[in-house]
Design an enzyme around this catalytic site. Structure first.
Site, PDB file in Angstrom:
ATOM      1  N   GLY A 149      -8.504  -7.735   9.068  1.00 40.00           N
ATOM      2  CA  GLY A 149      -7.409  -7.085   9.757  1.00 40.00           C
ATOM      3  C   GLY A 149      -7.023  -7.777  11.043  1.00 40.00           C
ATOM      4  N   TYR A 162      -6.359  10.247   5.027  1.00 39.52           N
ATOM      5  CA  TYR A 162      -5.051  10.680   4.555  1.00 39.52           C
ATOM      6  C   TYR A 162      -5.185  11.556   3.298  1.00 39.52           C
ATOM      7  CZ  TYR A 162      -3.614   7.399   8.119  1.00 39.52           C
ATOM      8  OH  TYR A 162      -3.461   6.751   9.326  1.00 39.52           O
ATOM      9  N   ARG A 215      -7.732   1.870  -2.415  1.00 43.70           N
ATOM     10  CA  ARG A 215      -8.598   1.701  -1.248  1.00 43.70           C
ATOM     11  C   ARG A 215      -9.342   2.998  -0.967  1.00 43.70           C
ATOM     12  NH1 ARG A 215      -8.035   0.475   5.177  1.00 43.70           N
ATOM     13  NH2 ARG A 215      -9.359  -1.372   5.168  1.00 43.70           N
ATOM     14  N   GLN A 232       0.832  -1.199   0.000  1.00 42.10           N
ATOM     15  CA  GLN A 232       0.000   0.000   0.000  1.00 42.10           C
ATOM     16  C   GLN A 232       0.871   1.255   0.000  1.00 42.10           C
ATOM     17  OE1 GLN A 232      -2.222   1.605   3.484  1.00 42.10           O
ATOM     18  NE2 GLN A 232      -4.042   0.922   2.359  1.00 42.10           N
TER      19      GLN A 232
END
Length: 359
Positions: free
Chosen positions: A311, A180, A227, A99
């Site tokens: 996760g 982000y 994502r 990522q």
């Protein structure tokens, strides 16, 4: 005909042995220069019974770093550090996507190599704190990106993608979620620009589209995923009433690139999820935070997703798939060891064979 999560899947130009993905999770165990830590290959290799490993966010540049001890993917040392990770994952027949995470304003000068302020669409701080070497500190007001800064950031994503492939990764995932930089462009309370990157839905989606285009041009669309987290308020973002329509527009544009996959962190807007499923023609990976163990496989079986991402289940259970098959008890994750440290809470979670021997 329903699809079983245990069956193989085609992702871009590769075959996955099953439809389980490890979701990217920041672990803050990189070396000071951003090289993956010495236990990273063991950590990811332990979990490579899953078909797809999406590695933790790696900054594409010094400006992209926000937290302490996160890995990078922009220097020769970084590339060398990621190679053993790719080898460990491939040795167990899984595939690796790294990522690419540029945090934007979620940063502090004390955490970056160059000790500069983070930048963002607009000079607006998230009114939050971030952990630094001297403890929690308020996140400072970022500097507003110039159009030149935007061009540089796009080029950094492009170069980082190339470096990930050099390191042996099968592809990259562009991080457009979790508050982000890319998602900061989506949110009106973080993006008050009056140029081509602010205001309208089309303008606020422009940066994400430019990054995806650049990465796909550099390494191939079939090696590029992205994502998104529609409606997520992490980092203080508020996407507003237009948020769902922005994602409908964005996904429509991205669909034309033929990317390998779209990875959604789904927070409950079922109507939007159904619309995205109907728009998106490639692989859809679905991550539902807090998904119950009893619901594993249901999204693939229903056809709303092609792959399911997990996760904390995978973090705490290197043998997650063995436990699912056998019905064995699932290890609980230790939150105190999520970020930073060494082997404890990282590569020392017990597997069934070890627990059986101990008993």
């Amino acid at each position: 005909m329903t699809t079983d999560i245990w069956t193989p899947a085609i992702l871009g130009g590769i075959t996955l042995k099953n439809r389980f993905a490890m979701a990217p999770m920041t672990r803050s165990r990189a070396l000071q220069d951003g090289t993956p830590g010495p236990l990273a290959a063991e950590y990811y290799g332990q979990r490579a019974d899953l078909g797809l490993i999406i590695a933790e966010g790696a900054q594409p540049s010094e400006d992209g770093q926000g937290y302490m001890a996160t890995p990078g993917i922009y220097t020769d040392a970084h590339v060398a550090g990621w190679r053993p990770v790719a080898e460990a994952v491939h040795a167990k027949g899984a595939r690796l996507f790294i990522q690419l995470m540029h945090v934007g304003r979620t940063s502090h000068p004390d955490n970056t190599p160059h000790h500069r302020l983070g930048f963002a669409p607009s000079a607006i701080a998230p009114e939050d704190q971030i952990f630094t070497p001297t403890g929690p500190q308020p996140i400072p007001v970022p500097r507003e990106m110039t159009q030149g800064d935007i061009c540089v950031a796009v080029a950094e994503f492009r170069q980082a993608a190339r470096r990930a492939i050099e390191a042996g990764a099968d592809g990259v995932e562009i991080h457009g979620a979790n508050g982000y930089l890319i998602q900061q462009f989506f949110a009106p309370n973080a993006n008050q620009r009056t140029d081509a990157y602010g205001g309208s839905i089309e303008n606020r989606a422009r940066f994400a589209i430019a990054v995806a285009r650049a990465v796909a041009d550099e390494i191939g669309a079939d090696r590029t995923g992205i994502r998104l987290s529609p409606g997520a308020t992490l980092g203080g973002l508020e996407e507003g009433a237009e948020g769902p329509d922005l994602y409908r527009h964005l996904v429509t544009e991205l669909n034309g690139f033929g990317l390998a996959y779209l990875h959604l962190m789904h927070l409950g807007n079922e109507a939007l999820l159904a619309d995205i499923r109907s728009i998106w023609n490639q692989v859809l990976i679905l991550n539902r935070p807090g998904r119950a163990l009893a619901d594993v496989g249901k999204d693939v079986a229903s056809g709303i997703a092609d792959i399911e991402a997990y996760g904390q289940f995978v973090l705490a259970n290197p043998d997650f798939l063995d436990r699912l098959k056998s019905g064995a008890k699932i290890n609980q994750s230790d939150r105190a060891s999520f970020f930073g440290g060494g082997a404890e809470g990282y590569v020392d979670y017990p597997v069934l064979a070890e627990q059986g021997a101990a008993q």
